[in-house]
Design a protein around this motif. Sequence first.
Motif, short mmCIF file in Angstrom:
data_model
loop_
_atom_site.label_atom_id
_atom_site.label_comp_id
_atom_site.label_asym_id
_atom_site.label_seq_id
_atom_site.Cartn_x
_atom_site.Cartn_y
_atom_site.Cartn_z
N GLY A 92 -23.74 -7.15 -4.47
CA GLY A 92 -23.05 -7.85 -5.53
C GLY A 92 -22.13 -8.95 -5.05
O GLY A 92 -22.07 -9.30 -3.87
N LEU A 93 -21.38 -9.51 -5.99
CA LEU A 93 -20.47 -10.62 -5.72
C LEU A 93 -19.18 -10.11 -5.08
O LEU A 93 -18.81 -8.95 -5.20
N GLN A 94 -18.48 -11.04 -4.44
CA GLN A 94 -17.14 -10.73 -3.94
C GLN A 94 -16.24 -10.41 -5.14
O GLN A 94 -16.42 -10.93 -6.23
N ASN A 95 -15.24 -9.57 -4.92
CA ASN A 95 -14.37 -9.16 -6.01
C ASN A 95 -13.75 -10.34 -6.75
O ASN A 95 -13.65 -10.32 -7.98
N LYS A 96 -13.35 -11.37 -6.04
CA LYS A 96 -12.68 -12.49 -6.70
C LYS A 96 -13.63 -13.30 -7.58
O LYS A 96 -13.19 -14.05 -8.44
N ARG A 97 -14.96 -13.14 -7.37
CA ARG A 97 -15.94 -13.88 -8.16
C ARG A 97 -16.44 -13.08 -9.36
O ARG A 97 -17.14 -13.64 -10.21
N LYS A 98 -16.10 -11.80 -9.42
CA LYS A 98 -16.60 -10.97 -10.50
C LYS A 98 -15.89 -11.27 -11.82
O LYS A 98 -14.74 -11.71 -11.84
N ALA A 99 -16.60 -11.03 -12.91
CA ALA A 99 -16.02 -11.22 -14.24
C ALA A 99 -14.91 -10.21 -14.48
O ALA A 99 -14.95 -9.09 -13.98
N ALA A 100 -13.91 -10.62 -15.26
CA ALA A 100 -12.88 -9.70 -15.75
C ALA A 100 -13.05 -9.65 -17.27
O ALA A 100 -12.53 -10.49 -17.99
N PHE A 101 -13.82 -8.67 -17.74
CA PHE A 101 -14.12 -8.59 -19.16
C PHE A 101 -12.87 -8.19 -19.95
O PHE A 101 -12.02 -7.45 -19.45
N PRO A 102 -12.76 -8.64 -21.21
CA PRO A 102 -11.68 -8.14 -22.06
C PRO A 102 -11.82 -6.63 -22.25
O PRO A 102 -12.91 -6.06 -22.07
N ALA A 103 -10.73 -5.99 -22.63
CA ALA A 103 -10.66 -4.52 -22.67
C ALA A 103 -11.76 -3.90 -23.53
O ALA A 103 -12.34 -2.87 -23.18
N HIS A 104 -12.08 -4.54 -24.68
CA HIS A 104 -13.07 -3.92 -25.58
C HIS A 104 -14.47 -3.96 -24.99
O HIS A 104 -15.31 -3.12 -25.33
N LEU A 105 -14.76 -4.93 -24.10
CA LEU A 105 -16.06 -4.95 -23.43
C LEU A 105 -16.05 -4.02 -22.22
O LEU A 105 -16.98 -3.23 -22.02
N GLN A 106 -15.00 -4.09 -21.42
CA GLN A 106 -14.91 -3.23 -20.24
C GLN A 106 -14.94 -1.76 -20.64
O GLN A 106 -15.52 -0.92 -19.95
N GLY A 107 -14.33 -1.44 -21.78
CA GLY A 107 -14.27 -0.06 -22.23
C GLY A 107 -15.62 0.55 -22.54
O GLY A 107 -15.76 1.79 -22.56
N GLN A 108 -16.64 -0.29 -22.77
CA GLN A 108 -17.96 0.24 -23.09
C GLN A 108 -18.64 0.91 -21.89
O GLN A 108 -19.57 1.71 -22.05
N PHE A 109 -18.18 0.58 -20.68
CA PHE A 109 -18.77 1.19 -19.49
C PHE A 109 -18.32 2.64 -19.32
O PHE A 109 -19.10 3.47 -18.85
N GLY A 110 -17.07 2.92 -19.69
CA GLY A 110 -16.53 4.23 -19.36
C GLY A 110 -16.55 4.40 -17.85
O GLY A 110 -16.05 3.55 -17.11
N ASN A 111 -17.17 5.47 -17.37
CA ASN A 111 -17.30 5.69 -15.92
C ASN A 111 -18.69 5.32 -15.40
O ASN A 111 -19.03 5.63 -14.26
N LEU A 112 -19.49 4.66 -16.26
CA LEU A 112 -20.85 4.30 -15.87
C LEU A 112 -20.88 3.04 -15.01
O LEU A 112 -20.02 2.16 -15.13
#
Length: 314
Positions: free
Chosen positions: A226-246
Amino acid sequence: MGQGEESKTRSEPAVEIQERGEIFFFYRPKVGKEEAHSADDVQRLYIVLRPESGERQVEEKQSPDSGKEGSKKRQKTDSGESKKEGGHGVEKVNIEKEPLLRFIVMGRKSLPDPSKKSRPYWGFVEMVTTKTEDIKNALKGEEYETATKGHRHNSPARALGEGVYRILRHKSAKKTHTHLIYKLEFPPEDGKNEPQESLNVEREGSYLIQIKNPDQHGDSSSRFSGLQNKRKAAFPAHLQGQFGNLKYSGADPPDFLNYEGCEFLLIGASDDIEEELGLELKTEGGELVESCSDLVKMFGETASTTPLLKGTWV
């Protein structure tokens, strides 16, 4: 050309259209090569998605101050400290009234073969913008210097394919997942289609699409570093929350793809959309002439259109 039309040919399976739009494919020859004559000469495969309608008229994208979209503003105010390069923040875009363009890089220089059950192919969103000029600049060639190899030349990208796409929700007895499906209009079906066949850009294709959780780091057993951490997306909370622990989630909603640094997997599902999903995807039709191509109108002055119009390498 436009987003085309779709029609259900049978009641099962249950599918729901999330997003409709145009899809454009490009390839770039390897560094130092003026032309490509086979897949071995290709450096990158790019996809540009232009959503035009969907379940929601208004989609959320990254803030225009983030990612490459905001890089010029940051250059003027940068204090020298390390800053996150991926997309973050929120801006609302009415996709039926203004352009939204996603510039995608495939990690391998082809698509997975949609007719075969093969390993997933990794890709990521390189740029999200509302300006056509930004995509043109990404497709241009460049000259640059390196410390080890001296002067280097990167040729401009070539237009490879143009068609219509859908992102859809597919409900089965076991679970619900998302597909990216497309159908080409250019090059014409009676063309040679040499580069298209070599890079697995078939006349039509269906892929499962899974979004990678940016908070889940790959381990030593993972095939995708994958990408370096600084290049990864930072999704808003409502999108990030859909992953849970997946580690992965479906592209539901497609807004995930509106963030630079969004990583995903494409998994081949079928090269016959109607047989697999009971959905017939139709392009605008009519005479296939250069003047009808939206890709040519938008990017023709930047990217060679010979592969697009004649189906031959260049």
